[in-house]
Motif scaffolding. Structure first.
Motif, mmCIF file in Angstrom:
data_model
loop_
_atom_site.group_PDB
_atom_site.id
_atom_site.type_symbol
_atom_site.label_atom_id
_atom_site.label_comp_id
_atom_site.label_asym_id
_atom_site.label_seq_id
_atom_site.Cartn_x
_atom_site.Cartn_y
_atom_site.Cartn_z
ATOM 1 N N ILE A 1 10.970 15.288 -0.397
ATOM 2 C CA ILE A 1 10.295 16.537 -0.213
ATOM 3 C C ILE A 1 8.818 16.386 0.527
ATOM 4 C CG2 ILE A 1 9.204 18.592 -1.219
ATOM 5 C CD1 ILE A 1 11.451 18.633 -3.326
ATOM 6 N N ASN A 2 8.319 15.303 0.204
ATOM 7 C CA ASN A 2 7.067 15.196 0.571
ATOM 8 C C ASN A 2 7.035 14.910 2.138
ATOM 9 O OD1 ASN A 2 5.520 15.678 -1.768
ATOM 10 N ND2 ASN A 2 5.578 13.308 -2.316
ATOM 11 N N GLU A 3 8.193 14.103 2.538
ATOM 12 C CA GLU A 3 8.288 13.968 4.095
ATOM 13 C C GLU A 3 8.304 15.251 4.833
ATOM 14 O OE1 GLU A 3 10.919 11.390 5.544
ATOM 15 O OE2 GLU A 3 10.470 9.562 4.070
ATOM 16 N N GLU A 4 9.182 16.281 4.447
ATOM 17 C CA GLU A 4 9.538 17.591 5.275
ATOM 18 C C GLU A 4 9.163 18.639 4.192
ATOM 19 O OE1 GLU A 4 9.899 17.722 8.388
ATOM 20 O OE2 GLU A 4 10.459 15.869 8.970
ATOM 21 N N PRO A 5 8.043 19.020 3.706
ATOM 22 C CA PRO A 5 7.860 20.132 2.516
ATOM 23 C C PRO A 5 8.174 21.336 2.936
ATOM 24 C CG PRO A 5 5.790 19.364 3.137
ATOM 25 C CD PRO A 5 6.856 18.257 3.739
ATOM 26 N N GLU A 6 7.808 21.610 4.294
ATOM 27 C CA GLU A 6 7.739 23.178 4.578
ATOM 28 C C GLU A 6 9.340 23.512 4.946
ATOM 29 O OE1 GLU A 6 6.286 25.626 8.490
ATOM 30 O OE2 GLU A 6 4.631 24.855 7.026
ATOM 31 N N ALA A 7 9.937 22.327 5.922
ATOM 32 C CA ALA A 7 11.371 22.540 6.188
ATOM 33 C C ALA A 7 12.340 22.553 5.072
ATOM 34 C CB ALA A 7 11.745 21.352 7.291
ATOM 35 N N ILE A 8 11.917 21.775 4.202
ATOM 36 C CA ILE A 8 12.948 21.851 2.716
ATOM 37 C C ILE A 8 12.699 22.827 1.827
ATOM 38 C CG2 ILE A 8 13.608 20.342 1.000
ATOM 39 C CD1 ILE A 8 13.125 17.642 2.432
ATOM 40 N N LEU A 9 11.369 23.105 1.466
ATOM 41 C CA LEU A 9 11.338 24.059 0.484
ATOM 42 C C LEU A 9 10.928 25.498 1.155
ATOM 43 C CD1 LEU A 9 8.344 22.182 -1.411
ATOM 44 C CD2 LEU A 9 10.504 22.352 -2.067
ATOM 45 N N GLY A 10 10.502 25.816 2.285
ATOM 46 C CA GLY A 10 10.472 26.834 2.798
ATOM 47 C C GLY A 10 9.006 26.991 3.128
ATOM 48 N N GLN A 11 8.431 27.779 4.280
ATOM 49 C CA GLN A 11 7.073 27.740 4.404
ATOM 50 C C GLN A 11 6.380 28.613 3.077
ATOM 51 O OE1 GLN A 11 5.990 29.855 7.793
ATOM 52 N NE2 GLN A 11 3.818 30.043 7.529
ATOM 53 N N LYS A 12 6.908 29.614 2.778
ATOM 54 C CA LYS A 12 6.142 30.327 1.593
ATOM 55 C C LYS A 12 6.193 29.729 0.310
ATOM 56 C CE LYS A 12 6.803 34.731 4.036
ATOM 57 N NZ LYS A 12 7.418 36.147 3.671
ATOM 58 N N VAL A 13 7.352 29.109 0.132
ATOM 59 C CA VAL A 13 7.623 28.242 -1.229
ATOM 60 C C VAL A 13 6.488 27.104 -1.280
ATOM 61 C CG1 VAL A 13 9.081 26.829 -2.689
ATOM 62 C CG2 VAL A 13 10.006 28.694 -1.613
ATOM 63 N N ASN A 14 6.510 26.454 -0.093
ATOM 64 C CA ASN A 14 5.835 25.181 0.118
ATOM 65 C C ASN A 14 4.191 25.729 -0.138
ATOM 66 O OD1 ASN A 14 5.048 22.515 0.815
ATOM 67 N ND2 ASN A 14 4.166 23.532 2.679
ATOM 68 N N ARG B 1 18.724 32.386 5.272
ATOM 69 C CA ARG B 1 17.166 31.899 5.868
ATOM 70 C C ARG B 1 16.129 32.768 5.659
ATOM 71 N NH1 ARG B 1 19.511 30.523 11.719
ATOM 72 N NH2 ARG B 1 20.830 32.423 11.396
ATOM 73 N N LYS B 2 16.672 34.279 5.753
ATOM 74 C CA LYS B 2 15.707 35.232 5.610
ATOM 75 C C LYS B 2 14.688 35.154 4.376
ATOM 76 C CE LYS B 2 19.208 37.930 3.279
ATOM 77 N NZ LYS B 2 20.056 39.383 3.530
ATOM 78 N N TYR B 3 15.313 34.476 3.198
ATOM 79 C CA TYR B 3 14.537 34.160 1.885
ATOM 80 C C TYR B 3 13.422 33.310 2.102
ATOM 81 C CZ TYR B 3 18.068 37.003 0.181
ATOM 82 O OH TYR B 3 19.082 38.257 -0.116
ATOM 83 N N ASP B 4 13.451 32.238 3.219
ATOM 84 C CA ASP B 4 12.520 31.221 3.344
ATOM 85 C C ASP B 4 12.386 30.372 2.105
ATOM 86 O OD1 ASP B 4 10.572 29.772 4.695
ATOM 87 O OD2 ASP B 4 8.809 31.326 4.125
ATOM 88 N N SER B 5 13.401 29.989 1.765
ATOM 89 C CA SER B 5 13.724 29.121 0.651
ATOM 90 C C SER B 5 14.770 28.148 0.564
ATOM 91 C CB SER B 5 13.775 30.043 -0.611
ATOM 92 O OG SER B 5 13.985 29.401 -1.884
ATOM 93 N N PHE B 6 14.399 27.053 -0.084
ATOM 94 C CA PHE B 6 15.519 26.157 -0.392
ATOM 95 C C PHE B 6 16.709 26.640 -1.113
ATOM 96 C CE2 PHE B 6 12.771 26.181 -3.933
ATOM 97 C CZ PHE B 6 13.743 26.243 -5.012
#
Length: 337
Positions: free
Chosen positions: A66-79, A268-273
């Motif tokens: 997750i630390n490598e790709e936090p936004e892509a994995i978690l989602g922008q808002k979750v990150n 994808r609309k939820y912006d979340s893993f």
């Protein structure tokens, strides 16, 4: 995005005094007599972190991935809201014997006392023996003095709401709600990513080391919500070949679906893993944007990165039953830790 794919994980089994023998065969592993109570399916808790078992990140721990790709994995808002941390922990739980009577603190108390996230959770019953039951909530309001007295004399269960259960039953346990899974139940649990539990009463039994397990009576008293609810069980319609929302909270959203034909999920609309738990019947997860496919077996779970959360579910044995857990960032007015 070309590096992202649905993550599978190595077995992460926990031996406990109340555990049973069902989790290993449920996950397709060789049975044993070891009392395994929990399978931590997707975990970024530092004390027991999931290890990736497939793809380019095979052998890596989930926190470092997750630390490598936090936004892509978690989602922008979750990150942003969770500072690069996975906010959920999911488990399969096999209770051969009764778990302790317990409660979890809310975010504010957990942060103050332990520097950790609070712990609200939900249960989805997978299998239940005849007559199996669990405790969730109080059946009558009691005052703090009665609480201490009933712990001292071993009668605390007399004032708890006692629920007979069957497969498919759902219970939400917000922080502060007293609860205990009892013997004969196999269930899926979705919770905030926290390992903070306050044991209230443990039937005066020894732990695996032969010594009484630690109780947290005073901390539990501060965490407990003594309010009585009319109904502690979550009611929902059982509908085939569609995603049915069973839990909708500020901390997580959970959907259940029984699928007997190819099924498209664009989340994808939820912006979340998305964490997908396979409750029954193997399925293939096919990612539309990358073409990646994984075989998700019964008793196993996958984490699908937010950036590729547009996928198809293909049942492999006639039908499959799965749970999806994620953060609903479309809602407004959420309180986040």
């Amino acid at each position: 995005m070309k590096n992202l794919y649905p993550l599978l994980f190595e077995a992460n089994l926990h031996t406990v005094v109340w555990g049973g023998e069902r989790l290993r065969p449920y996950k397709g592993m060789t049975p044993s007599d070891e009392p395994i109570g929990e399978s931590w399916e997707v975990s970024a808790v530092p004390t027991s972190t999931s290890i990736v078992s497939n793809g380019a990140w095979k052998g890596r721990d989930l926190i470092s991935v997750i630390n490598e790709e936090p936004e892509a994995i978690l989602g922008q808002k979750v990150n942003e809201k969770y500072h690069g941390q996975l906010p959920l922990l999911v488990k399969f739980i096999d209770a051969k014997k009764d778990l302790s009577i317990q409660v979890h603190p809310n975010d504010e108390m957990a942060m103050c006392q332990h520097g950790k996230m609070g712990k609200s959770e939900m249960w989805y019953v997978i299998k239940a023996d005849e007559g199996a039951h669990l405790y969730a909530g109080f059946k009558k309001e009691i005052h703090i003095g009665e609480y201490y007295q009933r712990i001292a004399d071993g009668t605390i269960t007399e004032v708890l709401a006692d629920h007979q259960v069957k497969a498919g039953d759902v219970f939400y346990l917000p922080a502060g709600r007293v609860h205990a899974i009892c013997g004969g139940i196999l269930l899926a649990e979705v919770q905030q990513s926290s390992d903070v539990t306050y044991r209230i009463f443990d039937y005066n039994r020894p732990g695996l080391d032969g010594k009484p397990r630690e109780l947290h009576t005073a901390l539990a008293a501060k965490a407990l919500d003594f309010h009585v609810e009319r109904n502690y069980r979550t009611e929902y319609p059982a509908t085939a070949n569609r995603a049915t929302q069973i839990i909708d909270t500020p901390y997580f959203d959970v959907r259940v679906m029984e699928v007997s034909k190819p099924f498209h999920r664009d989340l994808r609309k939820y912006d979340s893993f998305i964490i997908t738990m396979c409750i029954e019947g193997d399925c293939v997860i096919h990612v539309r944007s990358t073409g990646d496919e994984i075989l998700l077996k019964e008793g196993h779970s996958t984490l699908i990165p937010a950036a590729i959360a547009d996928f198809e579910i293909w049942p492999q044995q006639g039908k499959t039953r799965i749970l999806d857990a994620f953060i609903d960032n479309k809602r407004r007015g959420h309180h986040f830790w």
